[in-house]
Design an enzyme around this catalytic site. Structure first.
Site, mmCIF file in Angstrom:
data_model
loop_
_atom_site.group_PDB
_atom_site.id
_atom_site.type_symbol
_atom_site.label_atom_id
_atom_site.label_comp_id
_atom_site.label_asym_id
_atom_site.label_seq_id
_atom_site.Cartn_x
_atom_site.Cartn_y
_atom_site.Cartn_z
ATOM 1 N N ASN A 168 -10.367 -0.503 -0.318
ATOM 2 C CA ASN A 168 -8.911 -0.361 -0.309
ATOM 3 C C ASN A 168 -8.371 -0.942 -1.613
ATOM 4 O O ASN A 168 -8.392 -2.158 -1.810
ATOM 5 C CB ASN A 168 -8.333 -1.103 0.900
ATOM 6 C CG ASN A 168 -6.819 -1.004 0.993
ATOM 7 O OD1 ASN A 168 -6.156 -0.598 0.060
ATOM 8 N ND2 ASN A 168 -6.272 -1.400 2.140
ATOM 9 N N CYS A 184 0.809 -1.225 0.000
ATOM 10 C CA CYS A 184 0.000 0.000 0.000
ATOM 11 C C CYS A 184 0.842 1.276 0.000
ATOM 12 O O CYS A 184 0.316 2.364 -0.227
ATOM 13 C CB CYS A 184 -0.952 -0.003 1.193
ATOM 14 S SG CYS A 184 -2.104 -1.402 1.181
ATOM 15 N N HIS A 239 -3.597 6.957 2.514
ATOM 16 C CA HIS A 239 -3.965 5.643 1.985
ATOM 17 C C HIS A 239 -5.313 5.231 2.570
ATOM 18 O O HIS A 239 -5.551 5.346 3.774
ATOM 19 C CB HIS A 239 -2.896 4.618 2.358
ATOM 20 C CG HIS A 239 -3.317 3.209 2.132
ATOM 21 N ND1 HIS A 239 -3.740 2.747 0.906
ATOM 22 C CD2 HIS A 239 -3.387 2.150 2.977
ATOM 23 C CE1 HIS A 239 -4.058 1.467 1.014
ATOM 24 N NE2 HIS A 239 -3.856 1.084 2.248
#
Length: 371
Positions: free
Chosen positions: A328, A158, A298
């Site tokens: 996500n 990520c 994020h």
């Protein structure tokens, strides 16, 4: 000549003298203890800026109502723990991460009227490449017509897009490259076990792209703080398929090719390290919370975003969010935020990017918007 001057500078500590000498070579650095912060205004080095944004998400949606039919969960439980209501899924089994990366790149190229042959370098940040060996980025570059670019994949989970932006900025500032495209893309549906409630409710598919060029004003990439800690790799990983646990009947039957995460540990580390990195950037760049235009975090989990906002005392309206609709998307979360908020940004806006991912990897970066 320059290397000798730097060596002499550190030995003699005669900053004023060597400042004049180095300035004559068109390079000047501000001495701040253990750090040397580049002063772009007095340097031949060019500051890198984001000059274009593109994005793509698949049409198919996987809603919480859909997930209720697949695992033991419900909409209220998912929203209260993640903030997610739906996520996009690339259902076509013949299409991989490259398909979305190409779409995002083409969107940017079309909007900014960029000649693909002028792109010098292309990075694809991803944990779901089309294939383990042949770089997805090389295929993407060929497909979009970036025939003069060299291309490679970057894997930092990520944090991948954040790390890739750092690389792109350095390449532009070096003067060797004029246009660097950075793409964050992941087909998370290809590695998620849809019988595992702890992961299948979180992840979605998507891609975003940005173009880096030398700034035409004073705005661009200002500072970064990037870190990693390999002791955290057991908390978030795909155990099999690599050299440590090669693919076998046993690894397949035990589900070791799907994403695994220890949610509680990841949550704790993510909040702590993303907040620490953001505070470090704010502090060393003397940015008052009130003067920060947006935190670009994020999109891991809304509870993580809320916890970071409380920790750094930032109002909700200054935090970019789209997790409600995309989930996500791993390496794609940061560029998709820029894609969704691009019309709200104006030259000089102060943005801080923050990310945390498997590895563990994390960091923050400060950028002033250039257009």
């Amino acid at each position: 000549m320059l290397s000798l001057l730097w060596r002499a500078f550190f030995i003699n500590k005669d900053f004023d003298y060597y400042k004049k000498r180095l300035s004559s070579q068109r390079i000047f650095a501000t001495h701040t203890g253990s750090n040397l912060l580049m002063d772009y205004k007095n340097s031949a080095i060019r500051k890198a800026a984001i000059t274009g944004v593109g994005g793509f998400v698949p049409e198919d949606k996987l809603t919480n109502a859909d997930l209720e039919k697949m695992v033991d969960t419900n909409d209220e439980w998912i929203v209260s723990r993640t903030g997610i209501k739906e996520r996009r899924i690339l259902k076509d089994p013949s299409k991989g991460t490259s398909f979305m990366a190409i779409k995002a790149a083409e969107d940017l190229i079309q909007k900014k009227q960029v000649d693909p042959t002028s792109i010098d370098m292309l990075i694809v940040a991803t944990i779901t490449p089309d294939m383990p060996v042949a770089a997805t980025a090389a295929y993407v570059a060929s497909e979009i017509g970036a025939t003069n670019a060299f291309a490679y994949d970057l894997q930092a989970a990520c944090s991948g897009f954040l790390y890739a932006m750092s690389t792109a900025s350095a390449m532009i500032s070096s003067g060797h490259y004029k246009k660097v495209m950075v793409i964050g893309a992941d087909k998370m549906s290809s590695i998620v076990n849809y019988a595992d409630r702890s992961t299948c409710i979180i992840f979605g598919d998507g891609a975003g792209a940005v173009l880096f060029e030398a700034t035409q004003n004073d705005f661009g990439w200002e500072d970064e703080y990037l870190r990693s800690d390999g002791s955290g790799r057991m908390f978030l990983n795909i155990k099999a398929g690599g050299s440590l646990y090669p693919t076998s009947e046993e690894t397949f039957n035990n589900g070791l090719h799907n994403l695994h995460q220890d949610g509680k540990s990841v949550f704790k580390y993510a909040v702590s390290e993303m907040a620490n990195a953001t505070e470090e950037i704010l502090k060393r760049n003397n940015i008052d919370h009130e003067k920060l235009d947006y935190l670009v975090p994020h999109q891991a989990n809304k509870r993580i975003l809320d916890a970071i906002a409380r920790r750094i005392n930032l109002p909700e309206e200054k935090i970019m969010k789209n997790i409600e609709y995309y989930g996500n998307t791993t390496a794609a979360t940061l560029p998709l935020l820029l894609f969704d908020y691009e019309s709200k940004l104006k030259p000089g806006d102060k943005l801080i990017f923050a990310a945390f991912g498997g590895g563990f990897t994390w960091g923050a970066a400060y950028l002033t918007w250039a257009y």
